[in-house]
Design a protein around this motif. Structure first.
Motif, PDB file in Angstrom:
ATOM      1  N   GLU A 203     -15.918  16.202 -11.623  1.00  0.00           N
ATOM      2  CA  GLU A 203     -14.943  16.528 -12.664  1.00  0.00           C
ATOM      3  C   GLU A 203     -15.649  17.132 -13.878  1.00  0.00           C
ATOM      4  OE1 GLU A 203     -11.923  14.089 -15.540  1.00  0.00           O
ATOM      5  OE2 GLU A 203     -12.041  13.426 -13.458  1.00  0.00           O
ATOM      6  N   ALA A 204     -16.725  16.506 -14.316  1.00  0.00           N
ATOM      7  CA  ALA A 204     -17.474  17.004 -15.474  1.00  0.00           C
ATOM      8  C   ALA A 204     -18.083  18.374 -15.204  1.00  0.00           C
ATOM      9  CB  ALA A 204     -18.567  16.004 -15.860  1.00  0.00           C
ATOM     10  N   LEU A 205     -18.629  18.573 -14.002  1.00  0.00           N
ATOM     11  CA  LEU A 205     -19.217  19.865 -13.642  1.00  0.00           C
ATOM     12  C   LEU A 205     -18.175  20.974 -13.722  1.00  0.00           C
ATOM     13  CD1 LEU A 205     -21.493  21.671 -12.323  1.00  0.00           C
ATOM     14  CD2 LEU A 205     -20.338  21.149 -10.169  1.00  0.00           C
ATOM     15  N   LEU A 206     -17.021  20.758 -13.114  1.00  0.00           N
ATOM     16  CA  LEU A 206     -15.985  21.790 -13.110  1.00  0.00           C
ATOM     17  C   LEU A 206     -15.496  22.107 -14.518  1.00  0.00           C
ATOM     18  CD1 LEU A 206     -13.838  20.765 -10.018  1.00  0.00           C
ATOM     19  CD2 LEU A 206     -15.530  22.596 -10.178  1.00  0.00           C
ATOM     20  N   ARG A 207     -15.275  21.082 -15.306  1.00  0.00           N
ATOM     21  CA  ARG A 207     -14.799  21.291 -16.672  1.00  0.00           C
ATOM     22  C   ARG A 207     -15.842  22.051 -17.501  1.00  0.00           C
ATOM     23  NH1 ARG A 207     -10.396  19.317 -18.044  1.00  0.00           N
ATOM     24  NH2 ARG A 207     -10.410  17.527 -16.668  1.00  0.00           N
ATOM     25  N   ASN A 208     -17.097  21.643 -17.400  1.00  0.00           N
ATOM     26  CA  ASN A 208     -18.165  22.305 -18.164  1.00  0.00           C
ATOM     27  C   ASN A 208     -18.369  23.746 -17.716  1.00  0.00           C
ATOM     28  OD1 ASN A 208     -18.613  20.017 -19.718  1.00  0.00           O
ATOM     29  ND2 ASN A 208     -20.237  19.258 -18.386  1.00  0.00           N
TER      30      ASN A 208
ATOM     31  N   LEU B  99     -17.748  29.677 -18.513  1.00  0.00           N
ATOM     32  CA  LEU B  99     -17.237  30.975 -18.062  1.00  0.00           C
ATOM     33  C   LEU B  99     -16.273  31.579 -19.065  1.00  0.00           C
ATOM     34  CD1 LEU B  99     -16.610  30.837 -14.227  1.00  0.00           C
ATOM     35  CD2 LEU B  99     -18.417  31.970 -15.475  1.00  0.00           C
ATOM     36  N   LEU B 100     -15.395  30.778 -19.616  1.00  0.00           N
ATOM     37  CA  LEU B 100     -14.456  31.315 -20.588  1.00  0.00           C
ATOM     38  C   LEU B 100     -15.189  31.848 -21.817  1.00  0.00           C
ATOM     39  CD1 LEU B 100     -11.547  28.748 -20.305  1.00  0.00           C
ATOM     40  CD2 LEU B 100     -11.618  31.094 -19.447  1.00  0.00           C
ATOM     41  N   ILE B 101     -16.221  31.167 -22.233  1.00  0.00           N
ATOM     42  CA  ILE B 101     -17.032  31.655 -23.358  1.00  0.00           C
ATOM     43  C   ILE B 101     -17.728  32.950 -22.957  1.00  0.00           C
ATOM     44  CG2 ILE B 101     -19.085  31.167 -24.757  1.00  0.00           C
ATOM     45  CD1 ILE B 101     -18.104  28.187 -24.742  1.00  0.00           C
ATOM     46  N   MET B 102     -18.302  32.990 -21.758  1.00  0.00           N
ATOM     47  CA  MET B 102     -18.978  34.190 -21.277  1.00  0.00           C
ATOM     48  C   MET B 102     -18.009  35.373 -21.184  1.00  0.00           C
ATOM     49  SD  MET B 102     -21.206  34.710 -17.811  1.00  0.00           S
ATOM     50  CE  MET B 102     -19.851  34.984 -16.692  1.00  0.00           C
ATOM     51  N   PHE B 103     -16.784  35.115 -20.762  1.00  0.00           N
ATOM     52  CA  PHE B 103     -15.783  36.163 -20.634  1.00  0.00           C
ATOM     53  C   PHE B 103     -15.115  36.485 -21.984  1.00  0.00           C
ATOM     54  CE2 PHE B 103     -14.907  34.712 -16.008  1.00  0.00           C
ATOM     55  CZ  PHE B 103     -15.935  35.522 -15.535  1.00  0.00           C
ATOM     56  N   ASP B 104     -15.553  35.805 -23.044  1.00  0.00           N
ATOM     57  CA  ASP B 104     -15.009  35.993 -24.390  1.00  0.00           C
ATOM     58  C   ASP B 104     -13.520  35.702 -24.413  1.00  0.00           C
ATOM     59  OD1 ASP B 104     -15.416  36.455 -27.093  1.00  0.00           O
ATOM     60  OD2 ASP B 104     -14.853  38.576 -26.930  1.00  0.00           O
TER      61      ASP B 104
ATOM     62  N   ASP C  98     -10.420  32.950 -25.237  1.00  0.00           N
ATOM     63  CA  ASP C  98     -10.086  31.840 -26.110  1.00  0.00           C
ATOM     64  C   ASP C  98      -9.859  30.589 -25.257  1.00  0.00           C
ATOM     65  OD1 ASP C  98      -9.025  30.071 -27.948  1.00  0.00           O
ATOM     66  OD2 ASP C  98      -7.578  31.482 -28.748  1.00  0.00           O
ATOM     67  N   LEU C  99     -10.528  29.508 -25.573  1.00  0.00           N
ATOM     68  CA  LEU C  99     -10.389  28.287 -24.777  1.00  0.00           C
ATOM     69  C   LEU C  99      -8.969  27.755 -24.787  1.00  0.00           C
ATOM     70  CD1 LEU C  99     -13.691  26.380 -25.659  1.00  0.00           C
ATOM     71  CD2 LEU C  99     -13.206  27.754 -23.638  1.00  0.00           C
ATOM     72  N   ILE C 100      -8.206  28.090 -25.788  1.00  0.00           N
ATOM     73  CA  ILE C 100      -6.818  27.646 -25.874  1.00  0.00           C
ATOM     74  C   ILE C 100      -5.987  28.248 -24.753  1.00  0.00           C
ATOM     75  CG2 ILE C 100      -4.719  27.758 -27.291  1.00  0.00           C
ATOM     76  CD1 ILE C 100      -6.587  27.597 -29.738  1.00  0.00           C
ATOM     77  N   SER C 101      -6.369  29.433 -24.273  1.00  0.00           N
ATOM     78  CA  SER C 101      -5.591  30.089 -23.227  1.00  0.00           C
ATOM     79  C   SER C 101      -5.744  29.410 -21.867  1.00  0.00           C
ATOM     80  CB  SER C 101      -5.973  31.559 -23.111  1.00  0.00           C
ATOM     81  OG  SER C 101      -7.351  31.720 -22.895  1.00  0.00           O
ATOM     82  N   TRP C 102      -6.704  28.520 -21.718  1.00  0.00           N
ATOM     83  CA  TRP C 102      -6.894  27.786 -20.469  1.00  0.00           C
ATOM     84  C   TRP C 102      -5.869  26.697 -20.436  1.00  0.00           C
ATOM     85  CZ3 TRP C 102     -11.347  23.877 -19.491  1.00  0.00           C
ATOM     86  CH2 TRP C 102     -11.315  23.414 -18.176  1.00  0.00           C
TER      87      TRP C 102
END
Length: 95
Positions: A74-79, A84-89, A91-95
């Motif tokens: 669970e921790a691996l997938l979340r991290n 990836l979202l940061i790398m793809f620029d 917004d974490l809110i969109s997840w």
């Protein structure tokens, strides 16, 4: 069987993560709930709970369904999803 909402959200998740497995970046084939439906009846609608995975990381020997649930998975997938979202620029809110 997936609901219409789940199918639409699968498309959203795939687009958000550029169709890539959050573990290895290979093309993703499924959307997986980090906290599974067996552990929560709200798994499909929980915020930040759905990620794309390739078949190997979903059901293969290195997959999240291999040898059952663990908090480490669970921790691996979340991290990895956050990375990836940061790398793809994105917004974490969109997840």
């Amino acid at each position: 069987m997936k609901s219409d909402w789940e199918r639409e959200d699968d498309k959203r998740i795939m687009k958000l993560f550029r169709g890539r497995c959050v573990v290895c970046m290979r093309p993703a084939e499924v959307v997986h709930e980090i906290v599974t439906r067996a552990r929560s009846k709200n798994a499909t609608t929980m915020k930040n709970n759905r990620v794309p995975l390739c078949i190997y990381h979903h059901t293969g020997e290195g997959g999240v369904h291999f040898n059952g649930y663990t908090g480490d998975k669970e921790a691996l997938l979340r991290n990895r999803a956050i990375e990836l979202l940061i790398m793809f620029d994105e917004d974490l809110i969109s997840w």
